[in-house]
Enzyme design. Sequence first.
Site, PDB file in Angstrom:
ATOM      1  N   PHE A 248     -39.666  14.050 -45.228  1.00  0.00           N
ATOM      2  CA  PHE A 248     -38.216  13.954 -45.369  1.00  0.00           C
ATOM      3  C   PHE A 248     -37.588  13.822 -43.998  1.00  0.00           C
ATOM      4  O   PHE A 248     -37.898  14.583 -43.074  1.00  0.00           O
ATOM      5  CB  PHE A 248     -37.641  15.181 -46.084  1.00  0.00           C
ATOM      6  CG  PHE A 248     -36.128  15.197 -46.095  1.00  0.00           C
ATOM      7  CD1 PHE A 248     -35.434  14.437 -47.031  1.00  0.00           C
ATOM      8  CD2 PHE A 248     -35.412  15.925 -45.161  1.00  0.00           C
ATOM      9  CE1 PHE A 248     -34.040  14.418 -47.031  1.00  0.00           C
ATOM     10  CE2 PHE A 248     -34.025  15.914 -45.148  1.00  0.00           C
ATOM     11  CZ  PHE A 248     -33.339  15.157 -46.093  1.00  0.00           C
ATOM     12  N   LEU A 271     -40.772  17.974 -42.549  1.00  0.00           N
ATOM     13  CA  LEU A 271     -39.315  17.913 -42.509  1.00  0.00           C
ATOM     14  C   LEU A 271     -38.849  17.606 -41.094  1.00  0.00           C
ATOM     15  O   LEU A 271     -39.091  18.395 -40.172  1.00  0.00           O
ATOM     16  CB  LEU A 271     -38.706  19.245 -42.973  1.00  0.00           C
ATOM     17  CG  LEU A 271     -39.081  19.731 -44.378  1.00  0.00           C
ATOM     18  CD1 LEU A 271     -38.373  21.054 -44.675  1.00  0.00           C
ATOM     19  CD2 LEU A 271     -38.724  18.696 -45.435  1.00  0.00           C
ATOM     20  N   GLU A 272     -38.208  16.464 -40.922  1.00  0.00           N
ATOM     21  CA  GLU A 272     -37.573  16.111 -39.643  1.00  0.00           C
ATOM     22  C   GLU A 272     -36.078  16.167 -39.886  1.00  0.00           C
ATOM     23  O   GLU A 272     -35.503  15.286 -40.519  1.00  0.00           O
ATOM     24  CB  GLU A 272     -38.026  14.720 -39.186  1.00  0.00           C
ATOM     25  CG  GLU A 272     -37.648  14.421 -37.742  1.00  0.00           C
ATOM     26  CD  GLU A 272     -36.298  13.742 -37.617  1.00  0.00           C
ATOM     27  OE1 GLU A 272     -35.323  14.458 -37.263  1.00  0.00           O
ATOM     28  OE2 GLU A 272     -36.197  12.543 -37.861  1.00  0.00           O
ATOM     29  N   LEU A 273     -35.456  17.249 -39.386  1.00  0.00           N
ATOM     30  CA  LEU A 273     -34.085  17.560 -39.763  1.00  0.00           C
ATOM     31  C   LEU A 273     -33.127  17.339 -38.590  1.00  0.00           C
ATOM     32  O   LEU A 273     -33.363  16.492 -37.745  1.00  0.00           O
ATOM     33  CB  LEU A 273     -34.035  18.995 -40.287  1.00  0.00           C
ATOM     34  CG  LEU A 273     -35.072  19.306 -41.385  1.00  0.00           C
ATOM     35  CD1 LEU A 273     -34.986  20.757 -41.829  1.00  0.00           C
ATOM     36  CD2 LEU A 273     -34.916  18.367 -42.576  1.00  0.00           C
TER      37      LEU A 273
END
Length: 536
Positions: A248, A271-273
Amino acid sequence: MIDSLAAAVGVQPEQATPGWKGSFRSSPAPPTVSEGKIHCVDPATGFVLDTLQADTSSTIQSKIAAAEKAQISFKATSWEQRRRFLKTLRAWIMRDMELLARIACRDTGKTAIDAAFGEILTTCAKLNWTLANGEKVLRPETRSGNLLLAHKRCTVVHEPLGVIAACVSWNYPIHNLLGPIISALFAGNAIVAKCSEQVAWSSNLIMQGVHQCLFACGLPLDLVQLVVCAPEHAEALTRDKRIAHITFIGSDRVGRAVAAAAAPQLTATTLELGGKDPAVILPETNLEFFASMFLRACFQAMGQNCIGIERWIVPRDMTETLVSTVQSRIASLKCGSFLDETRFGTQKDIEDVVDCGAMINDARFDQLESLIEDAVKQGAKLLQGGRRMQHPRWPLGYYFQPTLLVNVKKTMRIAQEELFAPVFLVMSYDSIQEAINIANGTVYGLGSSVFGPNRAECLRVADQLECGMVNINDFGISYLNQGLPFGGCKDSGFGRFAGPEGLLGVTRTKAKTEDIAFRWVKTTIPAVVDYPFCTA
């Protein structure tokens, strides 16, 4: 290999032609998704690009099933077959890079330079790295044991997971879509890629090109599926038990929802937020020399760049110099539609004057203005911009003024929240340790930069920054080396894509042991430890 993208989609999309004029969106703008339709709009001009059918829970499930079926035979393909697909993909991108750049410009409002850096260059870097290193990373490796295992061969193998998913953001629609596809297929997986509804038009075109590459290589088209849906249908993908891994890319708020949806199935996630990347400027740094890099770090893609710099942390006695170095240049930046206001292709009768493009939409304009106003009330100085702008030629475009805000304190909300906007935010410090504390003083830890004339001092500061990536005297450049892992810590997420770590992350690791000489050496249990110990 294949013909151009124009052949792949049947005809070159007229919307990507410089100077194309369509019908304007209604005002106020309709929802991006309504009544099962995706409404595609050029954010720079307000022109309607297309209306596409949205996926539903039912169609998403069907696409997962088709990918699962296609992967059964694909997982047995050779490294050479997979390399052939990547080479075909690369040949298409190289041949049609101008058209691809124009497609990205039209769907996101960015400029061609931003598209060249963020879409074409990075994707080619990923293809080149995977072609050169992918097999070395994924092929079986033998690992030594100890004397007790001298008669054993110990091997680690990396097997395909099956069907994986990638839910990717809108800011770099070509690269963010192709990147996970490259890794997924080279590792032997099928992939269901969910793009943002904001960039459905370009994603649909890119997927048609991908399918043409698959067809040219004799591979099943169902290996790669595209999902575009309303947010309420996304969990049909993220909660499906057939999905073995989810990557994501997006906000921390949505990332938490994805992780929660994946948790009951124990689906692995990367997760790369969000980020709030700092640039720590050390004493005696040549600010004039780095000024161009500072502007690029802030205003590339109008600040809609996860590893763009959001905070300039500068010695107090250098603050005025930094401001005077960048203020006039920021004031001179002109926003507009690159495809319609610059010399591009056959457009020879207009001025080449667009520096920055548009924002993807105006959904956060109220919040941005509020954060800036709140900071000013607390003592910050607004020297440039600070508000949405009404473009004289494109009144229905989404534009925010390039902004310069100084005297920002770490306690202000604007110093803590991700802006994802064209805001050059200056914070002053009195000691190196204070600068490090400011840099680490947010919930985010994605990228960072350190600027200074002394390499040892730069490295000392870099080693104390809480982040996944750090660049010395540069910004975001680590991403051009696709051998490096990409990702962050704290609220910026976990896991990595790119590099060996990213490629291995979409495989199942299995350890195997076997007798070295199977026919002549067999493992037995010595009598002294054989069960039962007492036979009387």
